[in-house]
Design an enzyme around this catalytic site. Sequence first.
Site, short mmCIF file in Angstrom:
data_model
loop_
_atom_site.label_atom_id
_atom_site.label_comp_id
_atom_site.label_asym_id
_atom_site.label_seq_id
_atom_site.Cartn_x
_atom_site.Cartn_y
_atom_site.Cartn_z
N PRO A 275 0.85 -1.20 0.00
CA PRO A 275 0.00 0.00 0.00
C PRO A 275 0.88 1.25 0.00
O PRO A 275 1.30 1.73 1.06
CB PRO A 275 -0.80 -0.15 1.30
CG PRO A 275 0.09 -0.95 2.19
CD PRO A 275 0.89 -1.86 1.31
N ASP A 449 5.99 2.62 1.79
CA ASP A 449 5.07 1.57 2.19
C ASP A 449 4.38 2.01 3.48
O ASP A 449 5.03 2.15 4.52
CB ASP A 449 5.85 0.27 2.40
CG ASP A 449 4.95 -0.93 2.69
OD1 ASP A 449 3.79 -0.72 3.08
OD2 ASP A 449 5.44 -2.07 2.52
N HIS A 450 3.06 2.22 3.39
CA HIS A 450 2.34 2.76 4.55
C HIS A 450 2.26 1.75 5.69
O HIS A 450 1.86 2.11 6.82
CB HIS A 450 0.93 3.18 4.14
CG HIS A 450 0.44 4.42 4.81
ND1 HIS A 450 0.67 4.69 6.15
CD2 HIS A 450 -0.26 5.48 4.35
CE1 HIS A 450 0.13 5.85 6.47
NE2 HIS A 450 -0.44 6.35 5.40
N ARG A 451 2.66 0.51 5.45
CA ARG A 451 2.66 -0.47 6.54
C ARG A 451 3.83 -0.27 7.49
O ARG A 451 3.74 -0.64 8.67
CB ARG A 451 2.72 -1.89 5.96
CG ARG A 451 1.52 -2.29 5.11
CD ARG A 451 1.75 -3.64 4.45
NE ARG A 451 2.89 -3.61 3.54
CZ ARG A 451 3.33 -4.68 2.87
NH1 ARG A 451 2.72 -5.85 3.02
NH2 ARG A 451 4.37 -4.58 2.06
N CYS A 453 5.41 2.71 8.18
CA CYS A 453 5.40 3.98 8.90
C CYS A 453 4.19 4.80 8.46
O CYS A 453 3.52 4.48 7.47
CB CYS A 453 6.68 4.77 8.66
SG CYS A 453 6.87 5.38 6.96
#
Length: 479
Positions: A275, A449-451, A453
């Site tokens: 994501p 990658d929003h996972r 941070c």
Amino acid sequence: MTTVEGTRVFLLPDLGEGLSEAEIVEWRVAVGDVVTVDQSVVEVETAKAVVDVPCPYAGRVVELHGAAGEVRPVGQPLITIAPLDGGGEPAGHATYREEERAGSGNVLIGYGTGHGGSGRRRRRPRLAPAPEPATAPDARTTAAAPAGPASPAGLAESSGPAAPPGAAASGRASDDSSRAAALVISPIVRRLARERGLDLATVHGTGPGGVIRRADVEAATSEATAPATRLAAVPDAPAAHVGLAPAGDQDVVIPLTGIRKVIADKLSRSRREIPEVTIWVDVDATGLLETRAAINAATPDAPVSILALLARICLSGLRRFPQLNARVDTEGQRIVQSAGVHLGIAAQTDRGLVVPVLRDAQRLTTRELAAALAETTAAARAGTLPPARLTGGTFTLNNYGVFGVDGSTPIINHPEAALLGVGRIVDKPWVVDGQLAVRKVTQLSLTFDHRVCDGGVAGGFLRHVADCVEQPALLVANV
């Protein structure tokens, strides 16, 4: 290694990085040639790179397993060698034992690897393949040695292994001597010419030093009077589309194979699993350019590039925000932050986009970074990097400004967690101390990658990078 009736069969070795097959690009030898230990016998293309494969046996070639364009599994027969006695004829098993004791000094991975799948697997036939040109030059005399793209003087032609007295047919020798050798670096260009039935000796090269490029082959194809490899045009195609494709109003079919297939698979996986979010900021790079000019004026014998300074700034940012120097382990349900920064540098080559890696880049000085970047990108464009140099990155720097664009929302190089993009540096109006001025401005974009941070960490990293670009003195304070 297999011994059958007085001959030795050299199997396609394990080329590393989990590669299970390779496509034969060009044979360096022919049946009847005499080869020495560790002599390069074939050029193959894997999903990672184009490599020359040396043979660990000496003797006479009695069989080549596979033709150019064929995909061979690792562990399957590649070439059969018969040993020589003093008179040049096949010798007995004592010769094998003597060679075995001497061994091969080559360090290519996988000698003695076990068998892979059974039998040979051939690529599915392409639609309407072109016949081989009747005047195609001998494969051993047209191969060009890899060279850096910016050094025309370094484009050395390789004549391949020397044949023993009387081994080469006089007809072939006279044919080769009557035709000017074609300067070709890329194996993709050679393969494209074969597929389109072109004799490279008749193609005019527009690259440095007369090197034949892919565009030259495509131009020569469009001028051919018998385009046997192209599909028939759709009869009802609108006139507005005529001439858009390189082949005029007819479709061009390009197989999705080799490195192009790997790029497609990896980017598709990245888009499916990660994501990603992209943030960007415009920055005044005038101070960075002035800093670079001052460094190079002081020591002109070891110049530092803008890319090297940006790499140094990224390393500073990753030390402050290590969350971005990471990957997500989906199976273990955890985030793994890397101890070292293995910096990937996106590089456009004739074979497609590759990302060579500078391992433990945080240990290098800025000058060492500049030298390593220059050497690595040149080797990547020449196709001489081993597969191990193209994997294992933890963060990527992408200078897409070289293509004349300002911004981008790039796809993350899976399984990394972030990628910094740099646009072109151009003159723009900028407010300095309340006054309008013309400054050197670029756009920086961070895809993350929003996972791993949230926006605060990503924004903090990008702001740190932007501040160091605008005020290089801040970089010195944090080194």
